[in-house]
Design a protein around this motif. Structure first.
Motif, PDB file in Angstrom:
ATOM      1  N   ILE A 157       2.255  66.204  32.865  1.00  0.00           N
ATOM      2  CA  ILE A 157       2.284  64.807  32.456  1.00  0.00           C
ATOM      3  C   ILE A 157       1.960  63.950  33.666  1.00  0.00           C
ATOM      4  O   ILE A 157       2.667  64.000  34.679  1.00  0.00           O
ATOM      5  N   TYR A 158       0.893  63.160  33.571  1.00  0.00           N
ATOM      6  CA  TYR A 158       0.500  62.271  34.658  1.00  0.00           C
ATOM      7  C   TYR A 158       1.185  60.922  34.461  1.00  0.00           C
ATOM      8  O   TYR A 158       0.963  60.245  33.459  1.00  0.00           O
ATOM      9  N   ILE A 159       2.005  60.538  35.407  1.00  0.00           N
ATOM     10  CA  ILE A 159       2.685  59.263  35.316  1.00  0.00           C
ATOM     11  C   ILE A 159       1.682  58.119  35.412  1.00  0.00           C
ATOM     12  O   ILE A 159       1.791  57.112  34.707  1.00  0.00           O
ATOM     13  N   LYS A 160       0.703  58.274  36.300  1.00  0.00           N
ATOM     14  CA  LYS A 160      -0.370  57.291  36.433  1.00  0.00           C
ATOM     15  C   LYS A 160      -1.641  57.881  35.832  1.00  0.00           C
ATOM     16  O   LYS A 160      -2.081  58.951  36.251  1.00  0.00           O
ATOM     17  N   PRO A 161      -2.235  57.223  34.832  1.00  0.00           N
ATOM     18  CA  PRO A 161      -3.368  57.819  34.117  1.00  0.00           C
ATOM     19  C   PRO A 161      -4.547  58.167  35.008  1.00  0.00           C
ATOM     20  O   PRO A 161      -5.253  59.146  34.753  1.00  0.00           O
ATOM     21  N   GLU A 162      -4.783  57.400  36.079  1.00  0.00           N
ATOM     22  CA  GLU A 162      -5.934  57.698  36.933  1.00  0.00           C
ATOM     23  C   GLU A 162      -5.757  58.998  37.709  1.00  0.00           C
ATOM     24  O   GLU A 162      -6.741  59.582  38.195  1.00  0.00           O
ATOM     25  N   ASP A 163      -4.512  59.468  37.846  1.00  0.00           N
ATOM     26  CA  ASP A 163      -4.290  60.718  38.573  1.00  0.00           C
ATOM     27  C   ASP A 163      -4.951  61.903  37.887  1.00  0.00           C
ATOM     28  O   ASP A 163      -5.322  62.889  38.528  1.00  0.00           O
ATOM     29  N   GLU A 164      -5.083  61.824  36.574  1.00  0.00           N
ATOM     30  CA  GLU A 164      -5.772  62.892  35.850  1.00  0.00           C
ATOM     31  C   GLU A 164      -7.227  62.977  36.269  1.00  0.00           C
ATOM     32  O   GLU A 164      -7.794  64.066  36.418  1.00  0.00           O
ATOM     33  N   ILE A 165      -7.841  61.820  36.512  1.00  0.00           N
ATOM     34  CA  ILE A 165      -9.236  61.794  36.982  1.00  0.00           C
ATOM     35  C   ILE A 165      -9.318  62.336  38.398  1.00  0.00           C
ATOM     36  O   ILE A 165     -10.171  63.181  38.706  1.00  0.00           O
ATOM     37  N   PHE A 166      -8.434  61.855  39.267  1.00  0.00           N
ATOM     38  CA  PHE A 166      -8.427  62.339  40.645  1.00  0.00           C
ATOM     39  C   PHE A 166      -8.244  63.860  40.687  1.00  0.00           C
ATOM     40  O   PHE A 166      -8.888  64.544  41.483  1.00  0.00           O
ATOM     41  N   HIS A 167      -7.356  64.360  39.847  1.00  0.00           N
ATOM     42  CA  HIS A 167      -7.084  65.797  39.824  1.00  0.00           C
ATOM     43  C   HIS A 167      -8.330  66.589  39.434  1.00  0.00           C
ATOM     44  O   HIS A 167      -8.655  67.620  40.036  1.00  0.00           O
ATOM     45  N   LYS A 168      -9.039  66.109  38.437  1.00  0.00           N
ATOM     46  CA  LYS A 168     -10.246  66.808  37.989  1.00  0.00           C
ATOM     47  C   LYS A 168     -11.366  66.730  39.023  1.00  0.00           C
ATOM     48  O   LYS A 168     -12.220  67.622  39.102  1.00  0.00           O
ATOM     49  N   LEU A 169     -11.392  65.655  39.807  1.00  0.00           N
ATOM     50  CA  LEU A 169     -12.429  65.485  40.818  1.00  0.00           C
ATOM     51  C   LEU A 169     -12.105  66.187  42.132  1.00  0.00           C
ATOM     52  O   LEU A 169     -12.977  66.300  42.995  1.00  0.00           O
ATOM     53  N   SER A 170     -10.894  66.657  42.293  1.00  0.00           N
ATOM     54  CA  SER A 170     -10.446  67.161  43.577  1.00  0.00           C
ATOM     55  C   SER A 170     -11.056  68.522  43.910  1.00  0.00           C
ATOM     56  O   SER A 170     -11.362  69.322  43.026  1.00  0.00           O
ATOM     57  N   SER A 171     -11.223  68.764  45.197  1.00  0.00           N
ATOM     58  CA  SER A 171     -11.677  70.074  45.677  1.00  0.00           C
ATOM     59  C   SER A 171     -10.574  71.102  45.507  1.00  0.00           C
ATOM     60  O   SER A 171     -10.829  72.246  45.151  1.00  0.00           O
ATOM     61  N   TRP A 172      -9.364  70.721  45.805  1.00  0.00           N
ATOM     62  CA  TRP A 172      -8.204  71.578  45.582  1.00  0.00           C
ATOM     63  C   TRP A 172      -6.941  70.730  45.564  1.00  0.00           C
ATOM     64  O   TRP A 172      -6.955  69.572  45.965  1.00  0.00           O
ATOM     65  N   SER A 173      -5.874  71.323  45.094  1.00  0.00           N
ATOM     66  CA  SER A 173      -4.600  70.618  45.025  1.00  0.00           C
ATOM     67  C   SER A 173      -3.468  71.624  45.022  1.00  0.00           C
ATOM     68  O   SER A 173      -3.685  72.827  44.784  1.00  0.00           O
ATOM     69  N   PHE A 174      -2.276  71.164  45.295  1.00  0.00           N
ATOM     70  CA  PHE A 174      -1.089  72.003  45.150  1.00  0.00           C
ATOM     71  C   PHE A 174       0.073  71.097  44.773  1.00  0.00           C
ATOM     72  O   PHE A 174       0.032  69.882  44.981  1.00  0.00           O
ATOM     73  N   SER A 175       1.100  71.676  44.207  1.00  0.00           N
ATOM     74  CA  SER A 175       2.271  70.900  43.796  1.00  0.00           C
ATOM     75  C   SER A 175       3.522  71.512  44.397  1.00  0.00           C
ATOM     76  O   SER A 175       3.543  72.685  44.795  1.00  0.00           O
ATOM     77  N   PHE A 176       4.563  70.708  44.470  1.00  0.00           N
ATOM     78  CA  PHE A 176       5.850  71.182  44.983  1.00  0.00           C
ATOM     79  C   PHE A 176       6.951  70.411  44.276  1.00  0.00           C
ATOM     80  O   PHE A 176       6.756  69.264  43.852  1.00  0.00           O
ATOM     81  N   PRO A 177       8.117  71.021  44.100  1.00  0.00           N
ATOM     82  CA  PRO A 177       9.210  70.363  43.366  1.00  0.00           C
ATOM     83  C   PRO A 177       9.820  69.226  44.177  1.00  0.00           C
ATOM     84  O   PRO A 177       9.855  69.247  45.407  1.00  0.00           O
ATOM     85  N   LEU A 178      10.306  68.217  43.455  1.00  0.00           N
ATOM     86  CA  LEU A 178      10.959  67.074  44.068  1.00  0.00           C
ATOM     87  C   LEU A 178      12.457  67.109  43.785  1.00  0.00           C
ATOM     88  O   LEU A 178      12.902  67.727  42.816  1.00  0.00           O
ATOM     89  N   HIS A 179      13.201  66.425  44.626  1.00  0.00           N
ATOM     90  CA  HIS A 179      14.648  66.367  44.446  1.00  0.00           C
ATOM     91  C   HIS A 179      15.102  65.047  43.830  1.00  0.00           C
ATOM     92  O   HIS A 179      16.262  64.913  43.459  1.00  0.00           O
ATOM     93  N   THR A 180      14.199  64.091  43.722  1.00  0.00           N
ATOM     94  CA  THR A 180      14.549  62.790  43.151  1.00  0.00           C
ATOM     95  C   THR A 180      14.086  62.706  41.704  1.00  0.00           C
ATOM     96  O   THR A 180      13.051  63.258  41.334  1.00  0.00           O
ATOM     97  N   GLN A 181      14.878  62.047  40.872  1.00  0.00           N
ATOM     98  CA  GLN A 181      14.538  61.760  39.484  1.00  0.00           C
ATOM     99  C   GLN A 181      14.214  63.023  38.686  1.00  0.00           C
ATOM    100  O   GLN A 181      13.188  63.128  38.027  1.00  0.00           O
ATOM    101  N   GLN A 182      15.089  64.004  38.746  1.00  0.00           N
ATOM    102  CA  GLN A 182      14.914  65.215  37.959  1.00  0.00           C
ATOM    103  C   GLN A 182      15.253  64.943  36.501  1.00  0.00           C
ATOM    104  O   GLN A 182      16.167  64.188  36.187  1.00  0.00           O
ATOM    105  N   LEU A 183      14.525  65.556  35.592  1.00  0.00           N
ATOM    106  CA  LEU A 183      14.782  65.428  34.162  1.00  0.00           C
ATOM    107  C   LEU A 183      15.219  66.775  33.599  1.00  0.00           C
ATOM    108  O   LEU A 183      14.943  67.824  34.168  1.00  0.00           O
ATOM    109  N   ALA A 184      15.879  66.751  32.466  1.00  0.00           N
ATOM    110  CA  ALA A 184      16.398  67.986  31.892  1.00  0.00           C
ATOM    111  C   ALA A 184      15.287  68.900  31.393  1.00  0.00           C
ATOM    112  O   ALA A 184      15.241  70.078  31.706  1.00  0.00           O
TER     113      ALA A 184
END
Length: 303
Positions: A264-291
């Motif tokens: 789920i992209y919180i900001k809609p433009e991030d979906e475009i950036f993600h598709k245009l990117s050469s590479w990416s990685f993700s990591f878990p956050l400690h703030t604002q966790q949801l169930a």
């Protein structure tokens, strides 16, 4: 003389929010994003309509109307809120507003955020803040800018940012390239910082990003020294953004690949950036966790 005019010094004929291919993509994604929100929210309906008789060349004032209606067996009420959003150059008075928007930029890490905000506000030729026109509270709704990682490499806040990102990168096949990007190639890397309130009307996004990339382009010609002009000749953009994904997404799809349905992209433009990117990685956050969902941050390299 610099091309960048003062705010609203030139009035143009009305245009749709599709000034560039990127802006058109943002506009499409934003429209789809708003539609999904309307479908999810069965109790309220929000519709944002731009009403702009004239757009400034760089800093645009947009009038956005928000209409919300709710009905029940007992009463029916309708409300209308009108706000004039304006684009401004960053200035020292924006310090607290920008700092609030960036308070979880590096999750819960303790770092020199104040100095980072000072860098953003000190770069007035490239960068924009969004406020409500003639608002007495002078509240800040968005900030977007690009900082050259090589130019500011000696600043403690930038060093801390690099160390944090290298620490959270767990992708062994990317870590060497990422370290090179933040080190030897830092002079060619622009850190794209874009933070805003969640309910900012998405119609503002295309002109906001158009203004940013216009300013970057003009800075390569109009900055007073060759060193400064070269500092805006970016070969790569690095974006740190927040997303949500289902907790079981990694088990189903593998650790490094997440399906569109699981993310789920919180900001809609991030979906475009993600598709245009050469590479990416993700990591878990400690703030604002949801169930049912877990928060992640995803650095993306755009070449």
């Amino acid at each position: 003389m610099p091309r960048k005019p003062t705010r609203r010094c030139r009035i143009l004929k009305p245009h749709p929010f599709t000034f560039s291919p990127f802006a058109r993509s943002v506009s499409r994604i934003a429209s789809a994003y708003m539609l999904k929100r309307q479908i999810r929210d069965s109790k309220s309906h929000r519709k944002f309509l731009p009403n702009s008789p004239g757009n400034g060349f760089i800093k645009r004032t947009l009038e956005v109307k928000s209409e919300q209606s709710e009905s029940s067996d007992e009463e029916v009420s309708e409300g209308s809120v009108q706000a004039d959003f304006a684009f401004f150059d960053p200035k020292p008075d924006d310090f607290h507003g920008v700092k609030i928007l960036l308070q979880t930029y590096l999750d819960d890490k303790q770092w020199d955020l104040s100095a980072f905000v000072d860098l953003i506000l000190g770069q007035t030729t490239v960068g924009t803040v969004v406020k409500i026109e003639d608002d007495e509270d002078d509240g800040l709704f968005s900030v977007v800018t690009v900082l050259n990682l090589g130019r500011y490499k000696d600043h403690k806040c930038v060093t801390e940012l690099k160390e944090f990102l290298l620490k959270v990168c767990q992708e062994k096949n990317l870590i060497d390239d990422f370290r090179l990007l933040l080190g030897e190639q830092a002079q060619n890397v622009g850190l794209l910082v874009s933070q805003r309130v969640v309910n900012l009307p998405p119609q503002l996004l295309p002109p906001l990003y158009d203004a940013l990339f216009d300013e970057v382009s003009w800075a390569t010609e109009d900055e007073p020294t060759e060193e400064l002009r070269k500092s805006f000749c970016f070969k790569f953009y690095l974006l740190v953004s927040r997303i949500y994904k289902h907790k079981n997404a990694d088990q189903k799809k593998g650790r490094s690949t997440v399906s569109d349905e699981a993310m789920i992209y919180i900001k809609p433009e991030d979906e475009i950036f993600h598709k245009l990117s050469s590479w990416s990685f993700s990591f878990p956050l400690h703030t604002q966790q949801l169930a049912a969902l877990e928060a992640s941050s995803s650095p993306i390299r755009l070449s």
